[in-house]
Design an enzyme around this catalytic site. Sequence first.
Site, PDB file in Angstrom:
ATOM      1  N   TYR A 101      -2.042  -1.690  10.593  1.00 55.92           N
ATOM      2  CA  TYR A 101      -2.128  -1.776   9.125  1.00 55.92           C
ATOM      3  C   TYR A 101      -0.859  -1.188   8.475  1.00 55.92           C
ATOM      4  CZ  TYR A 101      -3.951  -1.380   4.374  1.00 55.92           C
ATOM      5  OH  TYR A 101      -4.128  -1.488   3.012  1.00 55.92           O
TER       6      TYR A 101
ATOM      7  N   SER B  32       0.875  -1.180   0.000  1.00 60.09           N
ATOM      8  CA  SER B  32       0.000   0.000   0.000  1.00 60.09           C
ATOM      9  C   SER B  32       0.908   1.225   0.000  1.00 60.09           C
ATOM     10  CB  SER B  32      -0.846  -0.019   1.283  1.00 60.09           C
ATOM     11  OG  SER B  32      -1.413   1.248   1.530  1.00 60.09           O
TER      12      SER B  32
HETATM   13  P1  NAI Z   1     -11.491  -6.284   0.198  1.00 65.01           P
HETATM   14  O1  NAI Z   1     -11.924  -6.414   1.621  1.00 65.01           O
HETATM   15  O2  NAI Z   1     -12.484  -5.848  -0.823  1.00 65.01           O
HETATM   16  O3  NAI Z   1     -10.864  -7.665  -0.330  1.00 65.01           O
HETATM   17  C1  NAI Z   1     -10.015  -8.436   0.456  1.00 65.01           C
HETATM   18  C2  NAI Z   1     -10.370  -9.891   0.280  1.00 65.01           C
HETATM   19  O4  NAI Z   1      -9.389 -10.669   0.987  1.00 65.01           O
HETATM   20  C3  NAI Z   1     -11.748 -10.259   0.866  1.00 65.01           C
HETATM   21  O5  NAI Z   1     -12.504 -10.973  -0.113  1.00 65.01           O
HETATM   22  C4  NAI Z   1     -11.419 -11.119   2.079  1.00 65.01           C
HETATM   23  O6  NAI Z   1     -12.385 -12.128   2.341  1.00 65.01           O
HETATM   24  C5  NAI Z   1     -10.064 -11.706   1.695  1.00 65.01           C
HETATM   25  N1  NAI Z   1      -9.247 -12.082   2.845  1.00 65.01           N
HETATM   26  C6  NAI Z   1      -8.770 -11.271   3.811  1.00 65.01           C
HETATM   27  N2  NAI Z   1      -8.087 -11.976   4.711  1.00 65.01           N
HETATM   28  C7  NAI Z   1      -8.128 -13.274   4.318  1.00 65.01           C
HETATM   29  C8  NAI Z   1      -7.617 -14.483   4.844  1.00 65.01           C
HETATM   30  N3  NAI Z   1      -6.944 -14.505   5.999  1.00 65.01           N
HETATM   31  N4  NAI Z   1      -7.825 -15.630   4.173  1.00 65.01           N
HETATM   32  C9  NAI Z   1      -8.522 -15.618   3.003  1.00 65.01           C
HETATM   33  N5  NAI Z   1      -9.053 -14.521   2.472  1.00 65.01           N
HETATM   34  C10 NAI Z   1      -8.849 -13.351   3.124  1.00 65.01           C
HETATM   35  O7  NAI Z   1     -10.210  -5.310   0.221  1.00 65.01           O
HETATM   36  P2  NAI Z   1      -9.488  -4.486  -0.951  1.00 65.01           P
HETATM   37  O8  NAI Z   1      -9.725  -3.053  -0.691  1.00 65.01           O
HETATM   38  O9  NAI Z   1      -9.795  -5.078  -2.257  1.00 65.01           O
HETATM   39  O10 NAI Z   1      -7.947  -4.768  -0.593  1.00 65.01           O
HETATM   40  C11 NAI Z   1      -7.216  -5.807  -1.175  1.00 65.01           C
HETATM   41  C12 NAI Z   1      -5.761  -5.650  -0.794  1.00 65.01           C
HETATM   42  O11 NAI Z   1      -5.270  -4.397  -1.263  1.00 65.01           O
HETATM   43  C13 NAI Z   1      -5.514  -5.668   0.717  1.00 65.01           C
HETATM   44  O12 NAI Z   1      -4.283  -6.303   0.989  1.00 65.01           O
HETATM   45  C14 NAI Z   1      -5.424  -4.184   1.044  1.00 65.01           C
HETATM   46  O13 NAI Z   1      -4.707  -3.948   2.227  1.00 65.01           O
HETATM   47  C15 NAI Z   1      -4.708  -3.671  -0.188  1.00 65.01           C
HETATM   48  N6  NAI Z   1      -4.858  -2.255  -0.426  1.00 65.01           N
HETATM   49  C16 NAI Z   1      -6.115  -1.718  -0.626  1.00 65.01           C
HETATM   50  C17 NAI Z   1      -6.240  -0.367  -0.874  1.00 65.01           C
HETATM   51  C18 NAI Z   1      -7.568   0.259  -1.116  1.00 65.01           C
HETATM   52  O14 NAI Z   1      -7.627   1.497  -1.139  1.00 65.01           O
HETATM   53  N7  NAI Z   1      -8.632  -0.494  -1.323  1.00 65.01           N
HETATM   54  C19 NAI Z   1      -5.067   0.515  -0.930  1.00 65.01           C
HETATM   55  C20 NAI Z   1      -3.816  -0.159  -0.738  1.00 65.01           C
HETATM   56  C21 NAI Z   1      -3.725  -1.493  -0.491  1.00 65.01           C
END
Ligand code: NAI
Length: 261
Positions: free
Chosen positions: A157, A144
């Site tokens: 985080y 991130s």
């Molecule tokens: P999101 O919550 O929409 O998607 C994350 C997915 O990962 C979910 O479907 C969840 O069930 C799954 N997940 C989480 N922990 C898990 C585990 N222990 N085992 C199996 N599945 C698991 O989140 P988003 O926003 O799409 O983020 C995705 C990645 O991108 C994350 O690592 C987040 O930190 C990173 N990120 C997101 C940003 C944003 O602005 N949305 C910015 C920078 C990084």
Amino acid sequence: MAFLDFTDHTIIITGAASGIGFGIAEAFARHGASLELIDRNPDALAAAAQQLGATSRITAHTLDLTDAQQVNALAEDLRQRQVSIHALINNAGIEYPTPLNDAASDAEQRWHNLLHNNVGSMYLLTRALAPLIRKSGSVINQSSIWGLSAVADFSAYVTSKHAVIGLTRSLSWELGKHEIRVNAVCPGWVATDAAMRSMRAMAATSGKSEADMIAEILAQQAIPQLLAPADIAGTFLFLASPYALAITGQAIVVSNGEVMH
Ligand code: NAI
């Protein structure tokens, strides 16, 4: 080989059921890849697999990546099916505030859980799958902009995303001798449900309206627009492609210009 043709390439994507992970899966599916999708949310994962199944060969795995036993069972399944991995995309992650003044009895546990979820699980899965990654393949870890910068109240985080970059750099040395590349991607604000929840938490803490909070975020970007998952996915395609064969140990910022390093 045509530019960004992933036909006959197997790509593993964690956290593929929603948000950025689903966007990455869509992009690889459009470019012909076979996908092994991982998420712990069975309903959302089944819906994602069904949506992508029309364009690509999909295998869906419901598991919790923090559980070493479940991770090792997945690796055994892939080994028995003789899957040869072109790219392992460690995208799954969670985010919530962990302020120092949180007086809840489980505050410490929540802090550690976030670290284990966001970076410990990357170590577990990469360790389990490294023997199945082919020469010239790669690992791409989701960090991130907060892996390179910081905000108040999100210390777990922010620490986890800095740690992802450390893990990436260290593993690039460890796996480089097998000609496997390891890189990190650092997205800015991407308008997923998870990010919008964090934005609302920050707005509430600082007494700002959501509109003012978003305006403040956009003012820090050279291009003042919120990102969508598709804006991030292209960097994953590139890093997994033969055009990135000399790139390893890097943290690539994809943020409309927020954080320049
Ligand atoms: P999101 O919550 O929409 O998607 C994350 C997915 O990962 C979910 O479907 C969840 O069930 C799954 N997940 C989480 N922990 C898990 C585990 N222990 N085992 C199996 N599945 C698991 O989140 P988003 O926003 O799409 O983020 C995705 C990645 O991108 C994350 O690592 C987040 O930190 C990173 N990120 C997101 C940003 C944003 O602005 N949305 C910015 C920078 C990084």
